[in-house]
Enzyme design. Structure first.
Site, PDB file in Angstrom:
ATOM      1  N   ASN A   1      -2.861   0.266   9.412  1.00 52.87           N
ATOM      2  CA  ASN A   1      -3.151  -0.390   8.137  1.00 52.87           C
ATOM      3  C   ASN A   1      -2.427  -1.727   8.139  1.00 52.87           C
ATOM      4  O   ASN A   1      -1.206  -1.762   8.035  1.00 52.87           O
ATOM      5  CB  ASN A   1      -2.655   0.516   6.992  1.00 52.87           C
ATOM      6  CG  ASN A   1      -2.785  -0.141   5.631  1.00 52.87           C
ATOM      7  OD1 ASN A   1      -3.415  -1.190   5.497  1.00 52.87           O
ATOM      8  ND2 ASN A   1      -2.197   0.485   4.621  1.00 52.87           N
ATOM      9  N   TRP A   2      -3.204  -2.774   8.280  1.00 52.29           N
ATOM     10  CA  TRP A   2      -2.571  -4.104   8.372  1.00 52.29           C
ATOM     11  C   TRP A   2      -2.137  -4.634   7.009  1.00 52.29           C
ATOM     12  O   TRP A   2      -1.482  -5.677   6.929  1.00 52.29           O
ATOM     13  CB  TRP A   2      -3.526  -5.096   9.065  1.00 52.29           C
ATOM     14  CG  TRP A   2      -3.576  -4.939  10.553  1.00 52.29           C
ATOM     15  CD1 TRP A   2      -2.987  -3.945  11.289  1.00 52.29           C
ATOM     16  CD2 TRP A   2      -4.225  -5.804  11.489  1.00 52.29           C
ATOM     17  NE1 TRP A   2      -3.244  -4.144  12.627  1.00 52.29           N
ATOM     18  CE2 TRP A   2      -4.008  -5.268  12.778  1.00 52.29           C
ATOM     19  CE3 TRP A   2      -4.993  -6.967  11.365  1.00 52.29           C
ATOM     20  CZ2 TRP A   2      -4.511  -5.870  13.931  1.00 52.29           C
ATOM     21  CZ3 TRP A   2      -5.507  -7.564  12.515  1.00 52.29           C
ATOM     22  CH2 TRP A   2      -5.257  -7.020  13.786  1.00 52.29           C
ATOM     23  N   LYS A   3      -2.561  -3.962   5.937  1.00 52.32           N
ATOM     24  CA  LYS A   3      -2.188  -4.403   4.583  1.00 52.32           C
ATOM     25  C   LYS A   3      -2.547  -5.888   4.408  1.00 52.32           C
ATOM     26  O   LYS A   3      -3.540  -6.340   4.956  1.00 52.32           O
ATOM     27  CB  LYS A   3      -0.704  -4.111   4.313  1.00 52.32           C
ATOM     28  CG  LYS A   3      -0.363  -2.652   4.612  1.00 52.32           C
ATOM     29  CD  LYS A   3       1.016  -2.246   4.163  1.00 52.32           C
ATOM     30  CE  LYS A   3       1.255  -0.786   4.513  1.00 52.32           C
ATOM     31  NZ  LYS A   3       2.532  -0.279   3.999  1.00 52.32           N
TER      32      LYS A   3
ATOM     33  N   HIS B   1      -4.013   4.377  -1.430  1.00 48.30           N
ATOM     34  CA  HIS B   1      -2.709   4.040  -0.850  1.00 48.30           C
ATOM     35  C   HIS B   1      -1.712   3.831  -1.991  1.00 48.30           C
ATOM     36  O   HIS B   1      -2.068   3.313  -3.052  1.00 48.30           O
ATOM     37  CB  HIS B   1      -2.815   2.782   0.010  1.00 48.30           C
ATOM     38  CG  HIS B   1      -1.590   2.547   0.835  1.00 48.30           C
ATOM     39  ND1 HIS B   1      -0.431   2.032   0.306  1.00 48.30           N
ATOM     40  CD2 HIS B   1      -1.335   2.797   2.135  1.00 48.30           C
ATOM     41  CE1 HIS B   1       0.480   1.965   1.251  1.00 48.30           C
ATOM     42  NE2 HIS B   1      -0.038   2.430   2.374  1.00 48.30           N
TER      43      HIS B   1
ATOM     44  N   GLU C   1       1.813  10.114   2.917  1.00 46.72           N
ATOM     45  CA  GLU C   1       2.717   8.971   3.029  1.00 46.72           C
ATOM     46  C   GLU C   1       3.758   9.026   1.905  1.00 46.72           C
ATOM     47  O   GLU C   1       3.492   8.552   0.789  1.00 46.72           O
ATOM     48  CB  GLU C   1       1.930   7.660   2.914  1.00 46.72           C
ATOM     49  CG  GLU C   1       0.895   7.470   4.012  1.00 46.72           C
ATOM     50  CD  GLU C   1       0.590   5.997   4.261  1.00 46.72           C
ATOM     51  OE1 GLU C   1       0.642   5.587   5.424  1.00 46.72           O
ATOM     52  OE2 GLU C   1       0.344   5.249   3.300  1.00 46.72           O
TER      53      GLU C   1
ATOM     54  N   SER D   1       6.918   4.447   8.130  1.00 49.71           N
ATOM     55  CA  SER D   1       7.912   4.077   9.152  1.00 49.71           C
ATOM     56  C   SER D   1       7.701   4.775  10.499  1.00 49.71           C
ATOM     57  O   SER D   1       8.676   5.104  11.192  1.00 49.71           O
ATOM     58  CB  SER D   1       9.340   4.313   8.629  1.00 49.71           C
ATOM     59  OG  SER D   1       9.599   3.485   7.511  1.00 49.71           O
TER      60      SER D   1
ATOM     61  N   GLY E   1       7.678   1.411   4.922  1.00 48.98           N
ATOM     62  CA  GLY E   1       8.319   0.109   5.128  1.00 48.98           C
ATOM     63  C   GLY E   1       9.828   0.119   4.979  1.00 48.98           C
ATOM     64  O   GLY E   1      10.450  -0.929   4.864  1.00 48.98           O
TER      65      GLY E   1
ATOM     66  N   GLU F   1       0.430   1.694  -2.467  1.00 53.76           N
ATOM     67  CA  GLU F   1       0.533   0.304  -2.917  1.00 53.76           C
ATOM     68  C   GLU F   1      -0.589  -0.041  -3.895  1.00 53.76           C
ATOM     69  O   GLU F   1      -0.407  -0.854  -4.794  1.00 53.76           O
ATOM     70  CB  GLU F   1       0.559  -0.632  -1.703  1.00 53.76           C
ATOM     71  CG  GLU F   1       1.913  -0.534  -0.987  1.00 53.76           C
ATOM     72  CD  GLU F   1       1.867  -0.752   0.504  1.00 53.76           C
ATOM     73  OE1 GLU F   1       0.875  -1.308   1.021  1.00 53.76           O
ATOM     74  OE2 GLU F   1       2.845  -0.366   1.178  1.00 53.76           O
TER      75      GLU F   1
ATOM     76  N   GLY G   1       1.765   1.214   9.378  1.00 57.29           N
ATOM     77  CA  GLY G   1       1.740  -0.126   8.804  1.00 57.29           C
ATOM     78  C   GLY G   1       2.293  -1.141   9.781  1.00 57.29           C
ATOM     79  O   GLY G   1       1.614  -1.582  10.708  1.00 57.29           O
ATOM     80  N   GLY G   2       3.556  -1.491   9.603  1.00 51.04           N
ATOM     81  CA  GLY G   2       4.184  -2.563  10.378  1.00 51.04           C
ATOM     82  C   GLY G   2       3.992  -2.480  11.885  1.00 51.04           C
ATOM     83  O   GLY G   2       3.704  -3.483  12.540  1.00 51.04           O
TER      84      GLY G   2
HETATM   85  P1  13P Z   1       4.902   1.368   7.518  1.00 48.89           P
HETATM   86  O1  13P Z   1       4.443   1.996   8.813  1.00 48.89           O
HETATM   87  O2  13P Z   1       5.077  -0.112   7.607  1.00 48.89           O
HETATM   88  O3  13P Z   1       6.064   2.094   6.931  1.00 48.89           O
HETATM   89  O4  13P Z   1       3.673   1.554   6.467  1.00 48.89           O
HETATM   90  C1  13P Z   1       3.105   2.797   6.326  1.00 48.89           C
HETATM   91  C2  13P Z   1       1.899   2.674   5.491  1.00 48.89           C
HETATM   92  O5  13P Z   1       1.970   2.446   4.284  1.00 48.89           O
HETATM   93  C3  13P Z   1       0.586   2.800   6.151  1.00 48.89           C
HETATM   94  O6  13P Z   1      -0.443   2.886   5.233  1.00 48.89           O
END
Ligand code: 13P
Length: 249
Positions: A9-11, A93, A163, A209, A169, A95, A230-231
């Site tokens: 997920n590149w957000k 998600h 999640e 993470s 993050g 977020e 994510g990251g």
């Molecule tokens: P991180 O891997 O950056 O913690 O993000 C997880 C996430 O929210 C994937 O949707």
């Protein structure tokens, strides 16, 4: 059994230059032992689908509207995502739940729309730190699953991502026991709701993470069928060892 899934997920990260990372990923994975999904920002989706081509990498959206068209400025319909090359869409998600006030009913309507259009809905669930510390995790997750996942789902139409909000993050990860407890609980609820065959076929991802250093341990947990990353999905060099760990699991 269930095919493993490494999802990125590149957000809200990435402009045209980021397509080079996708290209590297696609070139390294012309074929793969696991499914690979990248969900770039919508502005890159169409080009990302072209770059991924017929490699083992597929692309998906990060959100959609529940309506198929209409006066919804700034939103994207499932047909638009499909037209751009998406095969899946992340929904609910944390977020989006936090930044846009999306509750379970909204996520449910989006998931119904996505599935009706032939997209796989990747529905996200997770507790806050407060809820975890108050011992409410399974109640929260159970209610989110009930409220935001449509009836009649199968392994083709639904992926569920656990999640924990406090792990996203932050570099903090639940213990393997905690991940295992939630995934076993989710599997039980899915089987209860969709029957043995369909409930067992839905893939359960862990997200929060996930890094090359912890991926193998997490993937060894029962009922973890992959990760939503994510990251560490932004760079092919970081995502590759996670894909490798999943392939070896
Ligand atoms: P991180 O891997 O950056 O913690 O993000 C997880 C996430 O929210 C994937 O949707």
């Amino acid at each position: 059994m269930r095919r493993k899934l490494a999802a990125g997920n590149w957000k809200m990260n990435g402009t045209s230059a980021a397509l080079a990372e996708l290209k590297a990923l696609a070139e390294a994975n012309a074929t793969a032992a696991v499914d690979i999904l990248i969900c770039p920002p919508a502005t890159l989706l169409h080009r990302a689908a072209e770059v991924a081509g017929d490699s083992a990498v597929s692309v998906g959206g990060q959100d959609c509207h529940s309506a198929t068209s209409g006066a919804h400025t700034g939103d994207l319909s499932v047909d638009m995502l499909k037209d751009a090359g998406a095969e899946s869409v992340i929904l609910g998600h944390s977020e989006r739940r936090t930044d846009h006030g999306e509750g379970d009913a909204v996520v449910l309507a989006k998931a119904e729309s996505a599935i009706a259009a032939g997209l796989t809905a990747v529905v996200c669930l997770g507790e806050s730190l407060e809820q975890r510390e108050a011992g409410e995790t399974l109640d929260v997750i159970g209610a989110q699953l009930q409220g935001s996942v449509p009836d009649g789902c199968t392994g083709e139409t639904l992926v569920v991502a656990y999640e924990p909000i406090w792990a996203i993050g932050t570099g903090k990860v639940p213990t393997l026991e905690q991940i295992g407890e939630v995934h076993a609980f989710l599997r039980g609820r899915l089987v209860e709701r969709f029957g043995e065959e369909n409930g067992s076929a839905v893939r359960l991802l862990y997200g929060g993470s996930v890094k090359p250093a912890n991926a193998s341990d997490i993937f060894a947990v029962e009922d973890v069928d992959g990760a939503l990353v994510g990251g560490a999905s932004l760079k092919a060099a970081d995502f590759a060892p996670i894909i490798a760990a999943l392939s070896d699991s």
